[in-house]
Design a protein around this motif. Sequence first.
Motif, short mmCIF file in Angstrom:
data_model
loop_
_atom_site.label_atom_id
_atom_site.label_comp_id
_atom_site.label_asym_id
_atom_site.label_seq_id
_atom_site.Cartn_x
_atom_site.Cartn_y
_atom_site.Cartn_z
N THR A 24 0.85 -1.19 0.00
CA THR A 24 0.00 0.00 0.00
C THR A 24 0.89 1.24 0.00
OG1 THR A 24 -1.72 -1.17 1.23
CG2 THR A 24 -1.81 1.23 1.27
N GLU A 25 0.61 2.15 -0.91
CA GLU A 25 1.37 3.40 -0.98
C GLU A 25 0.75 4.42 -0.02
OE1 GLU A 25 4.10 4.19 -2.89
OE2 GLU A 25 4.16 2.08 -3.47
N VAL A 26 1.58 5.05 0.78
CA VAL A 26 1.13 6.09 1.69
C VAL A 26 1.87 7.37 1.34
CG1 VAL A 26 0.98 6.84 4.09
CG2 VAL A 26 0.63 4.43 3.52
N ASP A 27 1.13 8.42 1.04
CA ASP A 27 1.72 9.72 0.76
C ASP A 27 1.90 10.43 2.10
OD1 ASP A 27 2.42 12.32 0.03
OD2 ASP A 27 0.97 12.40 -1.63
N VAL A 28 3.04 10.19 2.72
CA VAL A 28 3.30 10.71 4.06
C VAL A 28 3.21 12.24 4.06
CG1 VAL A 28 5.04 10.92 5.89
CG2 VAL A 28 4.72 8.73 4.71
N ASP A 29 3.71 12.90 3.04
CA ASP A 29 3.66 14.36 2.99
C ASP A 29 2.22 14.86 2.96
OD1 ASP A 29 6.43 14.62 3.04
OD2 ASP A 29 6.58 14.59 0.86
N ALA A 30 1.34 14.18 2.23
CA ALA A 30 -0.07 14.60 2.16
C ALA A 30 -0.76 14.39 3.50
CB ALA A 30 -0.80 13.83 1.07
N VAL A 31 -0.46 13.29 4.17
CA VAL A 31 -1.05 13.03 5.48
C VAL A 31 -0.58 14.08 6.49
CG1 VAL A 31 -1.16 11.39 7.42
CG2 VAL A 31 -1.31 10.55 5.06
N LEU A 32 0.71 14.39 6.46
CA LEU A 32 1.25 15.39 7.39
C LEU A 32 0.70 16.79 7.08
CD1 LEU A 32 4.95 14.20 7.69
CD2 LEU A 32 3.06 13.83 9.29
N ALA A 33 0.51 17.10 5.80
CA ALA A 33 -0.06 18.40 5.44
C ALA A 33 -1.49 18.52 5.96
CB ALA A 33 -0.03 18.59 3.92
N LEU A 34 -2.28 17.44 5.83
CA LEU A 34 -3.64 17.46 6.36
C LEU A 34 -3.63 17.61 7.87
CD1 LEU A 34 -6.69 17.15 6.20
CD2 LEU A 34 -6.34 14.65 6.15
N ALA A 35 -2.75 16.88 8.54
CA ALA A 35 -2.65 16.99 9.99
C ALA A 35 -2.29 18.42 10.40
CB ALA A 35 -1.61 16.01 10.52
N GLY A 36 -1.35 19.02 9.68
CA GLY A 36 -0.96 20.39 9.99
C GLY A 36 -2.10 21.36 9.80
N GLN A 37 -2.84 21.20 8.71
CA GLN A 37 -3.97 22.11 8.47
C GLN A 37 -5.02 21.95 9.57
OE1 GLN A 37 -5.46 22.69 4.62
NE2 GLN A 37 -7.03 24.05 5.38
N ALA A 38 -5.34 20.73 9.94
CA ALA A 38 -6.33 20.51 10.99
C ALA A 38 -5.85 21.07 12.32
CB ALA A 38 -6.64 19.01 11.12
N ALA A 39 -4.59 20.86 12.63
CA ALA A 39 -4.05 21.34 13.90
C ALA A 39 -4.05 22.85 13.99
CB ALA A 39 -2.62 20.82 14.09
N HIS A 40 -3.74 23.52 12.88
CA HIS A 40 -3.60 24.97 12.92
C HIS A 40 -4.89 25.72 12.61
CE1 HIS A 40 0.62 24.74 13.71
NE2 HIS A 40 0.78 23.91 12.70
N SER A 41 -5.87 25.05 11.99
CA SER A 41 -7.11 25.76 11.67
C SER A 41 -8.25 25.42 12.61
CB SER A 41 -7.53 25.47 10.22
OG SER A 41 -7.92 24.12 10.07
N ILE A 42 -8.10 24.32 13.34
CA ILE A 42 -9.16 23.92 14.27
C ILE A 42 -8.55 23.97 15.68
CG2 ILE A 42 -10.83 22.11 14.87
CD1 ILE A 42 -10.55 21.20 11.87
N VAL A 43 -8.03 22.86 16.15
CA VAL A 43 -7.24 22.77 17.39
C VAL A 43 -6.26 21.62 17.18
CG1 VAL A 43 -8.96 23.72 18.99
CG2 VAL A 43 -8.94 21.26 18.52
N ARG A 44 -5.17 21.63 17.92
CA ARG A 44 -4.13 20.62 17.73
C ARG A 44 -4.64 19.18 17.75
NH1 ARG A 44 1.67 22.56 18.85
NH2 ARG A 44 2.00 20.36 18.49
N PRO A 45 -5.51 18.83 18.70
CA PRO A 45 -5.98 17.44 18.73
C PRO A 45 -6.81 17.05 17.50
CG PRO A 45 -6.37 18.48 20.85
CD PRO A 45 -5.94 19.57 19.90
N ALA A 46 -7.19 18.01 16.68
CA ALA A 46 -7.92 17.68 15.45
C ALA A 46 -7.02 16.98 14.44
CB ALA A 46 -8.51 18.95 14.83
N ALA A 47 -5.71 17.11 14.57
CA ALA A 47 -4.78 16.50 13.61
C ALA A 47 -4.90 14.98 13.57
CB ALA A 47 -3.35 16.93 13.89
N PRO A 48 -4.70 14.28 14.68
CA PRO A 48 -4.81 12.81 14.60
C PRO A 48 -6.23 12.36 14.32
CG PRO A 48 -4.42 13.49 16.88
CD PRO A 48 -4.26 14.71 16.02
N LEU A 49 -7.21 13.08 14.84
CA LEU A 49 -8.60 12.72 14.60
C LEU A 49 -8.95 12.83 13.11
CD1 LEU A 49 -11.34 11.94 15.81
CD2 LEU A 49 -11.77 14.39 16.12
#
Length: 94
Positions: A24-49
Amino acid sequence: MEDRERLLRQWSEKLLEMFELDGTEVDVDAVLALAGQAAHSIVRPAAPLTTFIAGYAAGMAVGTGQADSGTAMRSALQAAHEACPPVPESEDRR
């Protein structure tokens, strides 16, 4: 390769093997970018969720035959990214 990138790649490979998702291919950069956006635009715990729910949605799409794994992951990451509010300029760390 940077130490961090190597560690993330190794960790991803270990998890994929453990869950019998070899190949299975995982685009680590895309996952981390999504986590960063969630953390910075909502609240930090939104990243893993957010990343967990996007991954779960992708897995369900594959499991039900709606999409292949690559398409499902790209679609889920994009949908979650679009659902996140924009990061305020003062906090944009890209």
